[in-house]
Design a protein around this motif. Structure first.
Motif, PDB file in Angstrom:
ATOM      1  N   ILE A 123       7.514  17.340   8.850  1.00  0.00           N
ATOM      2  CA  ILE A 123       7.754  16.550   7.377  1.00  0.00           C
ATOM      3  C   ILE A 123       6.660  17.006   6.465  1.00  0.00           C
ATOM      4  N   ARG A 124       6.844  17.797   5.480  1.00  0.00           N
ATOM      5  CA  ARG A 124       5.645  18.391   4.651  1.00  0.00           C
ATOM      6  C   ARG A 124       5.993  17.666   3.318  1.00  0.00           C
ATOM      7  N   SER A 125       7.100  17.824   2.501  1.00  0.00           N
ATOM      8  CA  SER A 125       7.290  17.736   0.974  1.00  0.00           C
ATOM      9  C   SER A 125       7.433  16.504   0.532  1.00  0.00           C
ATOM     10  N   VAL A 126       7.600  15.130   1.200  1.00  0.00           N
ATOM     11  CA  VAL A 126       7.807  14.030   0.599  1.00  0.00           C
ATOM     12  C   VAL A 126       6.568  13.087   0.749  1.00  0.00           C
ATOM     13  N   LEU A 127       5.633  13.479   1.406  1.00  0.00           N
ATOM     14  CA  LEU A 127       4.368  12.795   1.832  1.00  0.00           C
ATOM     15  C   LEU A 127       3.268  13.119   1.094  1.00  0.00           C
ATOM     16  N   GLU A 128       2.450  11.794   0.690  1.00  0.00           N
ATOM     17  CA  GLU A 128       1.542  11.881  -0.269  1.00  0.00           C
ATOM     18  C   GLU A 128       0.081  11.464   0.274  1.00  0.00           C
ATOM     19  N   PRO A 129      -1.056  12.122   0.250  1.00  0.00           N
ATOM     20  CA  PRO A 129      -2.174  11.649   0.818  1.00  0.00           C
ATOM     21  C   PRO A 129      -2.556  10.009   0.611  1.00  0.00           C
ATOM     22  N   LEU A 130      -2.888   9.657   1.656  1.00  0.00           N
ATOM     23  CA  LEU A 130      -3.158   8.122   1.759  1.00  0.00           C
ATOM     24  C   LEU A 130      -1.845   7.204   1.642  1.00  0.00           C
ATOM     25  N   GLY A 131      -0.791   7.891   1.690  1.00  0.00           N
ATOM     26  CA  GLY A 131       0.299   7.203   1.688  1.00  0.00           C
ATOM     27  C   GLY A 131       0.948   6.613   2.946  1.00  0.00           C
ATOM     28  N   GLU A 132       1.679   5.394   3.017  1.00  0.00           N
ATOM     29  CA  GLU A 132       1.766   4.690   4.223  1.00  0.00           C
ATOM     30  C   GLU A 132       3.338   4.729   4.218  1.00  0.00           C
ATOM     31  N   TYR A 133       3.810   4.995   5.426  1.00  0.00           N
ATOM     32  CA  TYR A 133       5.442   5.450   5.667  1.00  0.00           C
ATOM     33  C   TYR A 133       5.686   4.749   7.042  1.00  0.00           C
TER      34      TYR A 133
ATOM     35  N   SER B 120      17.961   4.776  14.384  1.00  0.00           N
ATOM     36  CA  SER B 120      17.093   4.358  15.502  1.00  0.00           C
ATOM     37  C   SER B 120      15.985   3.163  15.349  1.00  0.00           C
ATOM     38  N   GLU B 121      15.345   2.545  16.110  1.00  0.00           N
ATOM     39  CA  GLU B 121      14.248   1.564  15.843  1.00  0.00           C
ATOM     40  C   GLU B 121      13.238   2.517  14.693  1.00  0.00           C
ATOM     41  N   VAL B 122      12.724   1.582  13.943  1.00  0.00           N
ATOM     42  CA  VAL B 122      11.830   2.275  12.865  1.00  0.00           C
ATOM     43  C   VAL B 122      10.452   2.361  13.596  1.00  0.00           C
ATOM     44  N   SER B 123       9.833   3.531  13.210  1.00  0.00           N
ATOM     45  CA  SER B 123       8.577   3.528  13.530  1.00  0.00           C
ATOM     46  C   SER B 123       7.352   2.948  13.149  1.00  0.00           C
ATOM     47  N   ASP B 124       6.343   2.979  13.734  1.00  0.00           N
ATOM     48  CA  ASP B 124       5.145   2.144  13.400  1.00  0.00           C
ATOM     49  C   ASP B 124       4.786   2.686  11.812  1.00  0.00           C
ATOM     50  N   CYS B 125       3.970   1.920  11.288  1.00  0.00           N
ATOM     51  CA  CYS B 125       3.627   2.314   9.863  1.00  0.00           C
ATOM     52  C   CYS B 125       2.516   3.444   9.993  1.00  0.00           C
ATOM     53  N   ILE B 126       2.868   4.582   9.263  1.00  0.00           N
ATOM     54  CA  ILE B 126       2.062   5.455   9.401  1.00  0.00           C
ATOM     55  C   ILE B 126       1.147   5.732   8.261  1.00  0.00           C
ATOM     56  N   LYS B 127      -0.136   5.887   8.208  1.00  0.00           N
ATOM     57  CA  LYS B 127      -0.937   6.181   7.058  1.00  0.00           C
ATOM     58  C   LYS B 127      -1.302   7.678   6.892  1.00  0.00           C
ATOM     59  N   MET B 128      -1.324   8.262   6.110  1.00  0.00           N
ATOM     60  CA  MET B 128      -1.493   9.742   5.997  1.00  0.00           C
ATOM     61  C   MET B 128      -3.065   9.988   5.981  1.00  0.00           C
ATOM     62  N   ASP B 129      -3.475  11.182   6.895  1.00  0.00           N
ATOM     63  CA  ASP B 129      -4.884  11.274   7.034  1.00  0.00           C
ATOM     64  C   ASP B 129      -5.374  12.259   5.892  1.00  0.00           C
TER      65      ASP B 129
END
Length: 695
Positions: A217-227, A243-252
């Protein structure tokens, strides 16, 4: 001339299928005419022809005893829909009995011309093979219809897992659904939701056309965003629940990761701890002949690994697992999957393996969005040879090289690794090694012949993989495993003109140099890496990129997808004997059904055509005929005035549905009442007629 005329008439009558009574009446009138002119010889010829006509009219129509008419082979219906399995047939005789067999139960739907099974509101339990058995009194026939009841798939078996995290991109990986709905999963929908929004409509589709179990995934993610992420699977019937939802991911925010230099460990089997002491065990990733593979995460570091759980209830099974671990301690190379740890418990051995998230190489090739070229194939082959070169220098043979054992390091690059050393073996000088395992499409001729294997055995499999990479086709694909093995043994293959139209002659020569039946003539790794095609692949890559000329690959995706369903499973060789006769291998349910049909057809004898009184002149011949039916086949006995009639030079009897008694050179003593008695286990039937010999 008269005989020729009579034979011609008889043939015409038989072709027209005129009823015997009409034939006999016409011939009898002609016979009396012959008698008036004194032609006894012509009369006897006429009697012979009459018998021939009658016998022919009593025979079944030409063709098979039972024949299915354009029968169904497969039927597909969605869950809740109505399915009708129908089979029409033609029988040479009646009555006819039929039944359907499914899951050890019989469903009887009998008629003289067809049979069907109606299933309303089909459910997955209705799927399977339905066999129709049709029987008449002369034979038995069967036909099988495969019913597929398709539904949308179950959700993916695991929540998405994140790897290769950067400031604005990441790679998601997940496991496929535990049940595909009865038809192949054709893709996945990836959804994302920004943390802090809880409404259902806040989920956004990232892609609806992902063909693999990983996606960058490239296009919809922002720096420091949490998804958070979730995935749906889909097939021809519909889209699954998420599916089950993933853990909360904070962009590096540290930028794109660089490839780290790999460090290697020599594994010592831990016999004092359990794997769960150090790792969390997550969803199942796969199942093999050895056991199962699960995703693991280290409890302290969070490192993601793959756990290969060997079923090892016996000392022999544990020895196999330990041997694989010993071999992998010798195989530390960037192109080979690494063993990171091992645990030995009472019932199993667990190997902790490097987790590789990019998926199988051929899954990527089958992706419509993946541009595949000859230089790319050369790049993959170069890496495969580098890894195998290192293995062979340790005097180890892999013995199970095939596309599913080559995986991509990530979802975007071209780096690969070789996996699964469960069948690998170390070659000992002076001790020949012979094996009886492999996958038919990739196994070398010497394995089939049970001859000693060596480093060249792996090279044959590399040649097959290269052939598929370039063409999307299998070089030795037969209609059955036996036919495939026969083609492999003969080393018989060809470069299809259309599939290899844009492939260089050097690439074809490379394949030819590997697919040699004589192991002494095959290229080994060092020689293969020095082959002109390998040596020049970087130049080829530059030329193809400049020309923007991808491989002609109109058949590649379809062939590879079919191929993944065809033979990517371990097959134990060699079962080359022909299958038994169908009736020699009936299941208990079929045996019971056949007995039921047989009982349905049974009937006591009865006469369809009875004897008729007749008068014949002295010295002539008389024919008494009647038609009888019954099952089992009746036994026929003739009587004259309560005395049994015996065969003699002037008395003949025949029975083939039509019962015939022929008396020649008639005299006064032949006058009397003649009876025909037909008997079987269910009863008997009797008919009679009076024969009068005219003086």
């Amino acid at each position: 001339q008269l005989n020729s005329l009579l034979n011609c008439c008889a043939t015409c009558l038989m072709r027209c299928s005129i009823a015997f009574s009409a034939v006999y009446q016409a011939v009898s009138t002609f016979g009396r005419l012959l008698m008036t002119i004194g032609s006894i010889r012509a009369w006897r010829s006429l009697v012979t022809v009459t018998k021939r006509v009658n016998h022919s009219l009593s025979l079944p129509l030409p063709g098979p005893l039972l024949e299915f008419l354009d029968p169904q082979e497969q039927l597909e219906v969605r869950v809740g829909g109505q399915a009708r399995l129908h089979c029409a047939f033609r029988s040479c005789s009646v009555p006819v009995a039929s039944c359907w067999i499914y899951n050890r139960e019989t469903r009887v739907e009998s008629s003289d011309t067809d049979s069907s099974v109606e299933i309303s509101q089909a459910c997955p339990d209705d799927a399977g093979t339905y066999t129709i058995l049709v029987r008449n009194r002369r034979g038995l026939a069967q036909h099988t219809v495969t019913l597929s009841v398709i539904d949308r798939p179950h959700p993916p078996a695991s929540s998405p897992m994140v790897s290769q995290l950067s400031s604005c991109s990441l790679v998601l990986s997940w496991s496929g659904p535990s049940y595909d709905g009865g038809t192949a999963v054709t893709g996945y929908v990836v959804e994302v939701r920004r943390e802090g929004t809880e409404k259902p409509e806040d989920w956004t589709e990232v892609t609806t056309r992902c063909k693999n179990t990983s996606y960058r995934i490239r296009s919809v993610l922002e720096p420091l965003g949490e998804y958070r992420f979730r995935v749906r699977a889909y097939n021809l019937a519909g889209v699954s629940e998420p599916s089950e939802v993933s853990d909360c991911i904070k962009m590096d925010t540290r930028g794109e990761p660089k490839e780290e230099s790999q460090s290697y460990v020599t594994v010592t089997i831990d016999t004092t701890h359990k794997v769960k002491d150090h790792y969390n065990v997550h969803e199942k990733l796969g199942v093999g002949k050895f056991g199962q593979v699960f995703r693991l995460s280290h409890k302290e570091t969070g490192q993601v690994c793959a756990g290969k759980f060997y079923r090892a209830h016996s000392s022999k099974a544990k020895a196999v697992a330990r041997r694989e671990i010993e071999l992998m301690n010798c195989l530390h190379h960037p192109k080979l999957v690494q063993c990171l740890g091992a645990y030995d418990t009472r019932s199993e051995i667990i190997m902790v393996m490097e987790y590789i998230a990019g998926g199988e190489l051929f899954e990527r090739i089958a992706d419509d969005n993946f541009e595949h070229t000859e230089p790319t194939s050369a790049r993959y082959m170069h890496q495969l040879l580098e890894g195998m070169q290192y293995i062979h220098r340790q005097n180890i043979v892999h013995l199970d090289l095939k596309p599913e054992n080559i995986v991509c390091v990530d979802t975007t690059g071209t780096r690969i690794k070789i996996i699964d050393f469960g069948l690998a073996a170390k070659l000992e000088p002076g001790t020949p090694l012979m094996v009886m395992h492999g996958t038919p499409d990739f196994v070398a001729p010497e394995v089939i012949s049970y001859e000693p294997v060596g480093l060249a055995t792996d090279m044959w499999s590399i040649g097959v993989i290269c052939f598929i990479l370039l063409s999307g086709e299998l070089p030795f694909q037969g209609n059955s495993d036996a036919e495939t093995l026969s083609l492999v043994t003969a080393a018989r293959y060809e470069f299809d003109q259309e599939s290899f139209e844009d492939i260089s002659d050097q690439a074809k020569d490379f394949i030819t140099s590997l697919l040699k039946k004589d192991t002494r003539c095959r290229l080994l790794c060092d020689e293969a890496l020095a082959h002109p095609w390998m040596a020049s692949f970087t130049l080829l890559c530059f030329a193809f990129l400049m020309l923007n000329r991808p491989l002609k690959n109109s058949t590649l995706h379809g062939s590879v997808l079919l191929f993944t369903n065809h033979c990517w499973k371990m097959t134990v060789l060699f079962s080359l004997s022909p299958p038994p006769h169908p009736e020699a291998s009936w299941s208990p349910a079929a045996e019971q059904a056949i007995q039921t049909l047989d009982q349905e057809l049974q009937s006591e004898p009865r006469f369809q055509q009875v004897l008729r009184d007749t008068s014949q002149p002295r010295g002539s011949s008389a024919r008494l005929a009647c038609r009888v039916q019954g099952y089992p086949e009746p036994e026929v006995v003739w009587f004259k005035d309560e005395e049994t009639v015996e065969s003699s030079s002037r008395v003949t009897m025949e029975y083939d549905g039509m019962c015939e008694l022929v008396l020649t050179d008639l005299g006064p003593a032949d006058t009397g009442v003649y009876k025909c008695r037909a008997t079987n286990d269910l009863g008997e039937a009797l008919c009679s007629a009076k024969l009068t010999v005219e003086l």
